[in-house]
Structure formats: structure tokens, C-alpha cells
Write a protein that holds these residues in place. Structure first.
Motif, PDB file in Angstrom:
ATOM      1  N   SER A   1      16.869 -14.306 -16.048  1.00  0.00           N
ATOM      2  CA  SER A   1      17.192 -13.489 -14.787  1.00  0.00           C
ATOM      3  C   SER A   1      18.578 -13.699 -14.298  1.00  0.00           C
TER       4      SER A   1
ATOM      5  N   ASP B   1      21.798 -11.481 -13.931  1.00  0.00           N
ATOM      6  CA  ASP B   1      22.512 -11.334 -12.866  1.00  0.00           C
ATOM      7  C   ASP B   1      24.313 -11.521 -12.632  1.00  0.00           C
TER       8      ASP B   1
ATOM      9  N   THR C   1      19.041  -1.779 -12.219  1.00  0.00           N
ATOM     10  CA  THR C   1      17.898  -3.133 -11.538  1.00  0.00           C
ATOM     11  C   THR C   1      16.597  -2.519 -11.880  1.00  0.00           C
TER      12      THR C   1
ATOM     13  N   THR D   1      12.186  -3.801 -12.047  1.00  0.00           N
ATOM     14  CA  THR D   1      11.277  -4.759 -11.669  1.00  0.00           C
ATOM     15  C   THR D   1      10.130  -4.673 -12.809  1.00  0.00           C
TER      16      THR D   1
ATOM     17  N   LEU E   1      15.326  -7.807 -12.324  1.00  0.00           N
ATOM     18  CA  LEU E   1      16.177  -8.271 -13.392  1.00  0.00           C
ATOM     19  C   LEU E   1      17.240  -7.006 -13.414  1.00  0.00           C
TER      20      LEU E   1
ATOM     21  N   ASP F   1      14.514  -2.572  -7.538  1.00  0.00           N
ATOM     22  CA  ASP F   1      13.905  -3.913  -7.009  1.00  0.00           C
ATOM     23  C   ASP F   1      12.650  -3.759  -6.060  1.00  0.00           C
TER      24      ASP F   1
END
Length: 398
Positions: free
Chosen positions: A244, A248, A303, A305, A336, A369
């Protein structure tokens, strides 16, 4: 990291700028600066004979000289990973020191008979015992006079060695806990400490430089993060956290894409300072070069989840939760950043981490997210099933 052979020193040049610099600094008592110069030389060339020789020369100074120095050595300096080739380690207790015998034998082979050796070594395979382990193997006599001389001797524990026993000199054995990497090939290092407080740069460097061939000048390579207490206790959770964080950093443009495949995960228990467990993730530079005119075939990262579910023997798909807190099991839920075409592969990685459960598994992906929001099956972006190579629509069936 490999040990350094004595014959390599005998072939090294006698006078160099680095040696002259270190000798001058030692004459002024500036031990810390002298070792810094040696470490910078080794950072440029990790196995250069002169750098290793002058570093051991500094470390071989008497204890009194080092303690009274206006610039005493630091703990982080003394156990830097770049010094691993000249480190001597006890084969029994793993105690470590820097033997001065290597410096004594540089020019000519000499015969020595130490009366109170810090350790002895097999001259054939380098099986080594420190002073304490030698004492532990020697039977205690209650009949001899207290001033009677004691014979220090021991045999080699390697049955296939054929050596004649342990004696002097005691030469470097190397350190097995150092990760050998070309310092110039390191793109970045993620540093995570278990607990809510992020380590300082100095604390992170103390851990990193002990296990990776870097120096404080490499501080810009560090990406320091924190983790919830207990997160680093499980291998699957550590891998999930590392992946993760790397994604990022890719999204931020700090690391090149596909950094996970170029990374290593190092779990350090209660770091050198005993201030907590660490996860160190060094990433090697990418060797792939995309031509400037090449078309972009990879979508921009988004992004998502993720939520891992299992299929019990009875009933439908279920999530894994902590029975005490009701929270999702560590590593099964989170957000992520990744291109959408990489989600099937990420799902398979996550499914494989929990294969010990012996149940069918799947991963649900939601756009955005959603870790602080309620999840609804109507919002499922796609489902990665065990062994699948693509995302499937939502389904309640097995």
C-alpha cells in the motif's frame, strides 16, 4: 555480506588520499570525522580495500583513545552495514567485534600467542568463538591455584572442516544480517515503525544504515511512515502495508511503477535502539526505460478500497473481523492507489496471503477511499476471485 579476505589488502596501494586524510584526523583525535571519511569512501565503492583498511584502523584504536577523543565514535557509525566485510562474529552467540589481527597481518605473516584473547578462530573455515564462549566450553577446576595459568583452546565445531582447532589470528567473518545491495541502485527506502509515533530521521537512519549499505548523507532516500501498534506482527499484514505504501509513493511520482517487484521486506525486531519494531523496504531502481515516443498503454492510477471475504462451510460470503473489537481483520480491508488493470493481480496477491484459511476467498473493490464510509454491494466496482485474471461483476452466489 561477504567477509573480506586478507590477501586483498596485501595487494592494495600503500598510500592514498583517503589514508592520508584519515591518518591526519586520527592524529588530532577526531575519530568520528575519520570514520565518516572512511564510510563516504566505502559508500562510493563498498568493497574498496583502502576504505575497509582505514575504517578498521579507526575502529582498532584503543578504548582509552576512543573514549577520551573530542569526537568519539557513535553507535550507528560503528555498526554501519558498509563495515560488514571486516566484522568478526562469534559462531556461537553472534557477539561481534572488529579484530585488530587483520591490521597486524597486512604486511607480513607474524606469529602471535595471545594470553587473553578476545576470541579464537579456525584457520581453515573461520569458525570463531568469542572469549565468553571459550570460557563456557572450558571446564572449571576447583583444585588448581587461582594464579595457575589457564590454557585457552577449543576445537572446530565443523566436522567436515579438518582444521586443527581454534587459534589466532582472528580475521573477519562478515555479517549475515546485512542485505547486500549496490547503494547507487537504491531508489528509495520506506521506513515504518510499529506504533503511533513516527521515528525521527536520526532514529530511522540508525536502523537503516545498520542493515543497508547507506550513510547519513542518504537521508533523502528515506520515506518514513508509522503503523498502528501490532500491524507488523504478521507477515501478510506487513506485505499488505508495504504494498500500500509503495503504491502511494508511485502515485505521488516518488517511485517508478511496479516498485513492489523491485522491493525487499526486512522486519527488524526492536531496532538497534530498542525503540520498537521496524519494517524496512528498500526498492531498487527500475532498469526498464520507456522510449519518449512510446504510447501510454497504462491507465492513470485511481484510488480503490479493497475488502477480502471468505466462503464458510455454511452460509454466504463473510468478512473477517476481530471478535473483540469488531474491526476488519488486519490486512483484509484498506485503500490503495493503482491503475484499474492491475487490480486483478493485486486481488490474487491478497487472496494468496490468506490461503492458510483453507476456504474460498474473493476480493471486492470499491471506487474511491471508502474506509470511513459504509460499504454497499451496489457500489462494488469489481470482484477478484481465486485464480481469476479479470474482475467479475458482483454476485451473491459461491
Amino acid at each position: 555480506m561477504r567477509r573480506f579476505e586478507l590477501a586483498e589488502w596485501k595487494r592494495s596501494p600503500r598510500l592514498t588520499d583517503l589514508r592520508n586524510t584519515v591518518v591526519g584526523l586520527l592524529a588530532e583525535g577526531r575519530h568520528r570525522t575519520a570514520l565518516d571519511e572512511a564510510l563516504r569512501g566505502l559508500r562510493r565503492d563498498p568493497e574498496h580495500p583502502d576504505g575497509l583498511f582505514v575504517a578498521l584502523t579507526v575502529l582498532a584504536q584503543s578504548r582509552t583513545a576512543r573514549l577520551t577523543s573530542p569526537e568519539p565514535l557513535t553507535e550507528a557509525q560503528q555498526w554501519n552495514a558498509l563495515l560488514a566485510p571486516v566484522t568478526t562474529a562469534c559462531s556461537s552467540c553472534d557477539g561481534r567485534w572488529y579484530s585488530t589481527h587483520a591490521v597486524m597481518f597486512t604486511d607480513n605473516d607474524v606469529e602471535i600467542q595471545p594470553t587473553n584473547p578476545i576470541g579464537l578462530q579456525c584457520q581453515k573455515c573461520r569458525y570463531t568463538l568469542c572469549r565468553d564462549c571459550l570460557k563456557a566450553q572450558r571446564p572449571t577446576s576447583y583444585t588448581l591455584s587461582v594464579d595457575a595459568p589457564e590454557v585457552v583452546a577449543a576445537s572446530c565445531a565443523n566436522r567436515d572442516c579438518g582444521g586443527r582447532g581454534l587459534s589466532a589470528p582472528v580475521l573477519p567473518t562478515g555479517r549475515p544480517d546485512v542485505t547486500p545491495m549496490d547503494p547507487d541502485a537504491i531508489e528509495g527506502v520506506v521506513v515504518v515503525r510499529d506504533g503511533p509515533i513516527r521515528p525521527t530521521t536520526e532514529e530511522a537512519l540508525t536502523v537503516v544504515t545498520r542493515f543497508l549499505p547507506l550513510i547519513p548523507d542518504d537521508a533523502p532516500l528515506l520515506h518514513i511512515r508509522r503503523a498502528r501498534p501490532g500491524t507488523l506482527g504478521d507477515g501478510a499484514a506487513r506485505d499488505g502495508l508495504a504494498q500500500s505504501l509503495l503504491l502511494d509513493l508511485e502515485r505521488e511520482g516518488v517511485l517508478a511503477p511496479a516498485s513492489w517487484g523491485r522491493s525487499r521486506r526486512m522486519h527488524i525486531l526492536a531496532g538497534p535502539g530498542g525503540d520498537g519494531d521496524y519494517l524496512i523496504v528498500p526498492v531498487q531502481r527500475s532498469r526498464q526505460r520507456v522510449p519518449p515516443t512510446a504510447p501510454h498503454t497504462v491507465s492513470s492510477p485511481g484510488t480503490y478500497t479493497y475488502l477480502l471475504q471468505i466462503l464458510p462451510l455454511r452460509g454466504g460470503w463473510a468478512t473477517l473481523r476481530d471478535p473483540r473489537t469488531g474491526d476488519f481483520h488486519e490486512g483484509t480491508f484498506g485503500a490503495l492507489s493503482a491503475p484499474p488493470e492491475s487490480l486483478p493481480g493485486l486481488a490474487q496477491d491478497l487472496i494468496k496471503r490468506f490461503e492458510r484459511m483453507g476456504r474460498s476467498r474473493r476480493v471486492l473493490f470499491f471506487e474511491g477511499d471508502r474506509t470511513q464510509q459504509n460499504l454497499s454491494t451496489d457500489d462494488v466496482y469489481g470482484i477478484g476471485t481465486e485464480g481469476g485474471t479479470s474482475l467479475s461483476p458482483y454476485s451473491e452466489g459461491p
